[in-house]
Design a protein around this motif. Structure first.
Motif, PDB file in Angstrom:
ATOM      1  N   SER A  96      48.417  20.786  10.700  1.00  0.00           N
ATOM      2  CA  SER A  96      48.605  20.723   9.259  1.00  0.00           C
ATOM      3  C   SER A  96      49.925  21.385   8.906  1.00  0.00           C
ATOM      4  CB  SER A  96      47.455  21.464   8.564  1.00  0.00           C
ATOM      5  OG  SER A  96      47.689  21.583   7.183  1.00  0.00           O
ATOM      6  N   ILE A 137      44.545  22.511   2.846  1.00  0.00           N
ATOM      7  CA  ILE A 137      44.504  21.499   3.898  1.00  0.00           C
ATOM      8  C   ILE A 137      43.866  20.245   3.323  1.00  0.00           C
ATOM      9  CG2 ILE A 137      44.497  23.131   5.804  1.00  0.00           C
ATOM     10  CD1 ILE A 137      41.538  22.650   6.158  1.00  0.00           C
ATOM     11  N   ASN A 138      44.322  19.124   3.796  1.00  0.00           N
ATOM     12  CA  ASN A 138      43.835  17.826   3.349  1.00  0.00           C
ATOM     13  C   ASN A 138      43.034  17.234   4.500  1.00  0.00           C
ATOM     14  OD1 ASN A 138      43.446  15.141   2.674  1.00  0.00           O
ATOM     15  ND2 ASN A 138      45.500  14.875   1.831  1.00  0.00           N
ATOM     16  N   THR A 141      44.392  13.873   6.047  1.00  0.00           N
ATOM     17  CA  THR A 141      45.629  13.811   6.836  1.00  0.00           C
ATOM     18  C   THR A 141      45.723  14.932   7.860  1.00  0.00           C
ATOM     19  OG1 THR A 141      46.804  15.086   5.160  1.00  0.00           O
ATOM     20  CG2 THR A 141      46.895  12.674   4.979  1.00  0.00           C
ATOM     21  N   ASP A 142      45.119  16.081   7.592  1.00  0.00           N
ATOM     22  CA  ASP A 142      45.183  17.225   8.499  1.00  0.00           C
ATOM     23  C   ASP A 142      44.023  17.178   9.479  1.00  0.00           C
ATOM     24  OD1 ASP A 142      47.360  17.985   7.021  1.00  0.00           O
ATOM     25  OD2 ASP A 142      46.269  19.469   5.842  1.00  0.00           O
TER      26      ASP A 142
END
Length: 163
Positions: A96, A137-138, A141-142
């Motif tokens: 991330s 944090i996503n 995507t992470d």
């Protein structure tokens, strides 16, 4: 028939019955001992398998993500560990833009027991893995992955120490 003959027949039948009872008792006792020894051996083999088994992560999923705490973002994941040991290490791989801050904290959830996996009974225990990051944090995507064994191909963070 005379009383003596009748008495002799009953005595003879009684002696045969006593022998049959004794043999029955010995057979039952011997069978029980054999089964007990077999079960004890099976228990010892299973206990040795558990002792020799390495802990591994069975499942992981996010509990609370990006919970703001002291200007940092607290991340909480629930993990289920097979064959828990009191001295196991949990490695974290965080892919991330966020950086992990501080130590990884483990809290027992109280969920533990035995589950069947691949035809074998495997002991397990569930934990909450808590760490903080400097940015959100996503989860789309992470990537956050927990391991119980070190892999040379991944750069891990162990209790905030780069390896």
């Amino acid at each position: 028939m005379e009383t003596t003959t009748l008495h002799s027949i009953f005595t003879f039948v009684g002696i045969i019955a006593a022998f049959l009872s004794a043999f029955s008792f010995l057979g039952t006792w011997w069978t029980g001992k054999t089964i007990d020894n077999s079960n004890n051996q099976k228990i010892q083999i299973l206990q040795q398998e558990i002792i020799n088994s390495k802990p591994n992560i069975y499942s992981q999923f996010p509990e609370k993500i990006n919970d703001v705490s002291d200007k940092l973002f607290k991340q909480t994941f629930r993990i289920s560990v097979n064959s828990p040991k009191s001295n196991m290490l949990i490695y974290t791989n965080l892919s991330s833009i966020a950086n992990k801050i501080g130590k990884l904290e483990l809290e027992k959830t109280g969920d533990s027991g035995v589950r069947e996996q691949n035809g074998k009974l495997v002991p397990f225990e569930d934990f909450l893995c808590i760490f903080k990051t400097d940015a959100e944090i996503n989860m789309e995507t992470d990537k956050v992955v927990f391991y119980t064994e070190e892999d040379q191909n991944i750069n891990y963070t162990i209790n905030n120490q780069q390896k």
